[in-house]
Design an enzyme around this catalytic site. Structure first.
Site, PDB file in Angstrom:
ATOM      1  N   LYS A   1       0.865  -1.194   0.000  1.00 21.86           N
ATOM      2  CA  LYS A   1       0.000   0.000   0.000  1.00 21.86           C
ATOM      3  C   LYS A   1       0.886   1.223   0.000  1.00 21.86           C
ATOM      4  O   LYS A   1       2.035   1.151   0.436  1.00 21.86           O
ATOM      5  CB  LYS A   1      -0.872   0.014   1.269  1.00 21.86           C
ATOM      6  CG  LYS A   1      -2.092   0.894   1.159  1.00 21.86           C
ATOM      7  CD  LYS A   1      -3.241   0.155   0.512  1.00 21.86           C
ATOM      8  CE  LYS A   1      -4.450   1.037   0.295  1.00 21.86           C
ATOM      9  NZ  LYS A   1      -5.630   0.242  -0.088  1.00 21.86           N
TER      10      LYS A   1
ATOM     11  N   ASP B   1      -7.085   4.435  -4.325  1.00 19.32           N
ATOM     12  CA  ASP B   1      -7.720   4.304  -3.006  1.00 19.32           C
ATOM     13  C   ASP B   1      -8.315   5.691  -2.746  1.00 19.32           C
ATOM     14  O   ASP B   1      -8.531   6.451  -3.704  1.00 19.32           O
ATOM     15  CB  ASP B   1      -6.682   3.892  -1.940  1.00 19.32           C
ATOM     16  CG  ASP B   1      -7.328   3.435  -0.627  1.00 19.32           C
ATOM     17  OD1 ASP B   1      -7.762   2.281  -0.548  1.00 19.32           O
ATOM     18  OD2 ASP B   1      -7.425   4.255   0.321  1.00 19.32           O
TER      19      ASP B   1
HETATM   20  P1  NDP Z   1     -12.988   8.021  -2.335  1.00 21.31           P
HETATM   21  O1  NDP Z   1     -11.941   9.043  -2.062  1.00 21.31           O
HETATM   22  O2  NDP Z   1     -13.461   7.802  -3.705  1.00 21.31           O
HETATM   23  O3  NDP Z   1     -14.281   8.303  -1.438  1.00 21.31           O
HETATM   24  C1  NDP Z   1     -14.241   8.412  -0.060  1.00 21.31           C
HETATM   25  C2  NDP Z   1     -15.566   9.024   0.378  1.00 21.31           C
HETATM   26  O4  NDP Z   1     -15.678   8.934   1.791  1.00 21.31           O
HETATM   27  C3  NDP Z   1     -15.684  10.500   0.018  1.00 21.31           C
HETATM   28  O5  NDP Z   1     -17.007  10.767  -0.371  1.00 21.31           O
HETATM   29  C4  NDP Z   1     -15.334  11.206   1.309  1.00 21.31           C
HETATM   30  O6  NDP Z   1     -15.937  12.481   1.457  1.00 21.31           O
HETATM   31  C5  NDP Z   1     -15.923  10.250   2.307  1.00 21.31           C
HETATM   32  N1  NDP Z   1     -15.300  10.322   3.615  1.00 21.31           N
HETATM   33  C6  NDP Z   1     -13.999  10.108   3.946  1.00 21.31           C
HETATM   34  N2  NDP Z   1     -13.822  10.245   5.256  1.00 21.31           N
HETATM   35  C7  NDP Z   1     -15.047  10.545   5.761  1.00 21.31           C
HETATM   36  C8  NDP Z   1     -15.523  10.789   7.059  1.00 21.31           C
HETATM   37  N3  NDP Z   1     -14.691  10.754   8.110  1.00 21.31           N
HETATM   38  N4  NDP Z   1     -16.856  11.048   7.223  1.00 21.31           N
HETATM   39  C9  NDP Z   1     -17.693  11.091   6.158  1.00 21.31           C
HETATM   40  N5  NDP Z   1     -17.288  10.863   4.911  1.00 21.31           N
HETATM   41  C10 NDP Z   1     -16.000  10.588   4.709  1.00 21.31           C
HETATM   42  O7  NDP Z   1     -12.398   6.677  -1.707  1.00 21.31           O
HETATM   43  P2  NDP Z   1     -12.816   5.171  -2.007  1.00 21.31           P
HETATM   44  O8  NDP Z   1     -14.277   5.060  -2.224  1.00 21.31           O
HETATM   45  O9  NDP Z   1     -11.877   4.642  -3.030  1.00 21.31           O
HETATM   46  O10 NDP Z   1     -12.400   4.472  -0.633  1.00 21.31           O
HETATM   47  C11 NDP Z   1     -13.278   4.414   0.486  1.00 21.31           C
HETATM   48  C12 NDP Z   1     -12.826   3.297   1.411  1.00 21.31           C
HETATM   49  O11 NDP Z   1     -12.831   2.049   0.698  1.00 21.31           O
HETATM   50  C13 NDP Z   1     -11.398   3.425   1.960  1.00 21.31           C
HETATM   51  O12 NDP Z   1     -11.367   2.824   3.242  1.00 21.31           O
HETATM   52  C14 NDP Z   1     -10.586   2.582   1.002  1.00 21.31           C
HETATM   53  O13 NDP Z   1      -9.380   2.133   1.586  1.00 21.31           O
HETATM   54  C15 NDP Z   1     -11.554   1.429   0.771  1.00 21.31           C
HETATM   55  N6  NDP Z   1     -11.351   0.640  -0.426  1.00 21.31           N
HETATM   56  C16 NDP Z   1     -11.243   1.209  -1.662  1.00 21.31           C
HETATM   57  C17 NDP Z   1     -11.093   0.414  -2.785  1.00 21.31           C
HETATM   58  C18 NDP Z   1     -11.031   0.989  -4.152  1.00 21.31           C
HETATM   59  O14 NDP Z   1     -10.959   0.199  -5.110  1.00 21.31           O
HETATM   60  N7  NDP Z   1     -11.108   2.294  -4.345  1.00 21.31           N
HETATM   61  C19 NDP Z   1     -10.982  -1.047  -2.678  1.00 21.31           C
HETATM   62  C20 NDP Z   1     -11.199  -1.553  -1.343  1.00 21.31           C
HETATM   63  C21 NDP Z   1     -11.349  -0.725  -0.274  1.00 21.31           C
HETATM   64  P3  NDP Z   1     -15.558  13.717   0.494  1.00 21.31           P
HETATM   65  O15 NDP Z   1     -16.166  13.388  -0.830  1.00 21.31           O
HETATM   66  O16 NDP Z   1     -16.182  14.908   1.145  1.00 21.31           O
HETATM   67  O17 NDP Z   1     -14.060  13.753   0.449  1.00 21.31           O
HETATM   68  O1  2IT Z   2      -8.012  -1.399  -0.504  1.00 23.50           O
HETATM   69  C1  2IT Z   2      -7.969  -1.903  -1.661  1.00 23.50           C
HETATM   70  O2  2IT Z   2      -8.154  -3.110  -1.844  1.00 23.50           O
HETATM   71  C2  2IT Z   2      -7.753  -1.009  -2.799  1.00 23.50           C
HETATM   72  N1  2IT Z   2      -7.653   0.202  -2.606  1.00 23.50           N
HETATM   73  C3  2IT Z   2      -7.627  -1.571  -4.182  1.00 23.50           C
HETATM   74  C4  2IT Z   2      -6.215  -2.049  -4.421  1.00 23.50           C
HETATM   75  C5  2IT Z   2      -5.906  -2.453  -5.845  1.00 23.50           C
HETATM   76  O3  2IT Z   2      -4.722  -2.746  -6.057  1.00 23.50           O
HETATM   77  O4  2IT Z   2      -6.780  -2.501  -6.704  1.00 23.50           O
END
Ligand code: NDP
Ligand code: 2IT
Length: 451
Positions: free
Chosen positions: A130, A170
């Site tokens: 990561k 992420d």
């Molecule tokens: P994004 O940046 O696309 O979205 C995150 C969202 O969460 C945003 O809308 C943000 O608000 C909101 N947010 C963050 N912190 C807070 C908080 N404390 N309270 C309220 N809202 C909050 O990120 P992802 O969707 O990619 O990732 C979200 C989670 O999923 C993370 O934990 C990430 O590690 C996990 N994840 C992501 C993967 C991926 O493929 N992207 C895969 C597996 C897990 P705002 O829009 O205002 O910034």
């Molecule tokens: O937390 C996760 O699994 C991710 N942000 C996706 C990682 C990836 O390599 O697609």
């Protein structure tokens, strides 16, 4: 002759805390993985003999570097970036990059540690890693984001590659950032090497369904959890946190399967739309305009409200999907969900529920709870599909990719249930995911000797 050392889980945890002071999220993640391993270590003294646990909690490599960049006004900024290459027993390091103000090494280590076992569960031959930076992309122009991404890649390129370490997105890193980073990588190495990074656009080496994969996969996992109880998503009320990549595509797939999603959140507060979301409007505001949920009620006719400072967990639902960030759902939130009759809680984010919240869910026989490393593995699984397609120079259709994602989520669900039952943790997805992920990696480490 030396005797076989008994692995003392408490001593290992204590040593992790001593050697990684102040990194509380990393301690929490290690604790969760180690907690159910007692019976496994007893049945497999070879793991203790080979000091698998002591090795698995220590990253193979941690890289930290300076990223200077110039903003649109000519001001120079200095960011810190890092990549933790945690474990390569199953394949090249694989995991996302997070851009978030204040991002610390401890957070990246917790995410990298989780990623090892999540990636093992996908069965795709990928190690765990990561990375990220304390760069805050909020309010920055495309040109500023591009200059930052190019500066970051000017150092990171030497540490990654299709068979070495493959970053992806992420929080704060989506298609735009991946594009800028890949462009700079290609320019520096002088070769296309599409498999050096995933989450690329579908027109230039990206995989169909990668954008949707984490959210869709999460809902497919929930579908499996419900099917186990002879139930399905039809008519269910869903509450999601966050309004980013994971949340929006979880809402999309939940809607497709007949559920109604009534709440999500972002840094401006919690949005409640009792009639169910206008998803196109949500996507326009959050993905196209990069705006705030506060804009939604004024642009939607109906009863939608935004409550600043609130979490979504007080809103009654059958299914709760925390998809924003770590430790966003605490004991009180869990109690509120249980009091409102929640049936399934599945983590789209990494470690969004505190230990105390998890304990509340697990103590209630009417709640099924799935940890992120199982339920959100669809994103990285489709990243591995992207690597496979890049290596073979082929392209799978959307329908084919979606079906393969479904199959991976089904297989992870079955692995979790069967592994839990085999070790005396019937119905416990946390124990199932951690034991199955751990033994897969531990067996590979045993086979590869002391490295
Ligand atoms: P994004 O940046 O696309 O979205 C995150 C969202 O969460 C945003 O809308 C943000 O608000 C909101 N947010 C963050 N912190 C807070 C908080 N404390 N309270 C309220 N809202 C909050 O990120 P992802 O969707 O990619 O990732 C979200 C989670 O999923 C993370 O934990 C990430 O590690 C996990 N994840 C992501 C993967 C991926 O493929 N992207 C895969 C597996 C897990 P705002 O829009 O205002 O910034
Ligand atoms: O937390 C996760 O699994 C991710 N942000 C996706 C990682 C990836 O390599 O697609």
């Amino acid at each position: 002759m030396s005797t076989v050392p008994a692995t003392d889980l408490d001593a290992i945890l204590e040593s992790v805390e001593d050697r990684n002071p102040g990194e509380l999220e990393f301690h929490q993640a290690v604790h969760e993985v180690l907690a159910p391993l007692g019976p496994v270590l007893e049945a497999h003294p070879e793991y203790s003999r080979a000091r698998i646990l002591e090795r698995i909690v220590e990253p193979e490599r941690q890289i930290m570097f300076r990223v200077p960049w110039v903003d649109d006004h000519g001001e120079i900024h200095v960011q810190r970036a890092m990549r933790v290459q945690f474990n390569s027993a199953l394949g090249p390091y694989k995991g996302g990059l997070r851009f978030h103000a204040g991002l610390s090494l401890g957070t990246v280590k917790f995410l990298g540690f989780e990623q090892i076992f999540k990636n093992a569960l996908t069965g795709q031959g990928i190690g765990g890693g990561k990375g990220g930076s304390d760069f805050d992309p909020k309010g920055r122009s495309d040109a500023e984001v591009m200059r930052f991404c190019q500066s970051l890649m000017t150092e990171m390129y030497r540490h990654i590659g299709p068979d070495i370490d493959v970053p992806a997105g992420d929080q704060g890193v989506g298609g735009r950032e991946i594009g800028y980073m890949y462009g700079q990588y290609k320019r520096i190495v002088g070769a296309s090497e599409a498999g050096a990074i995933t989450g690329k656009g579908v027109g230039w080496g990206g995989a169909q369904v990668r954008t949707e994969a984490t959210g869709y996969g999460l809902v497919y996992f929930v579908q499996e959890m419900l099917a186990h109880e002879d139930d399905d998503l039809h008519g269910k009320t869903v509450v999601v946190s966050g309004a980013g990549n994971v949340s929006l595509f979880a809402i999309e797939q939940a809607n497709k399967l007949g559920a109604t999603c009534v709440a999500c959140s972002d840094s401006s507060g919690t949005l409640h739309d009792p009639d169910g979301f206008d998803l196109e409007l949500l996507k326009t505001i959050k993905l196209v305009e990069r705006g705030s949920l506060a804009e939604y009620p004024g642009r939607r006719r109906g009863a939608a409200t935004l409550t600043p400072g609130a979490t979504p967990w007080g809103i009654a639902c059958d299914i709760a999907l925390p998809c924003a960030t770590q430790n966003e759902l605490d004991e009180e939130d869990a109690q509120a969900l249980v009091a409102n009759g929640v049936q399934v809680v599945a983590e789209g984010a990494n470690m969004p529920c505190t230990d105390e919240a998890v304990a509340v869910f697990q103590a209630d026989p009417n709640v099924a709870y799935a940890p992120g490393k199982a339920a959100n593995a669809g994103g990285v699984a489709v990243s591995a599909f992207e690597m496979a397609q890049n290596a073979a120079r082929i392209r799978w259709s959307f329908a084919d990719s979606d079906e393969r994602l479904r199959a991976v989520m089904r297989q992870i669900h079955e692995t979790c249930r069967k592994t839990a039952a085999r070790h005396g943790f019937e119905g416990d997805y946390v124990a199932g995911a951690n034991i199955a992920g751990f033994t897969t990696v531990a067996d590979a480490m045993l086979a590869q000797g002391v490295v």
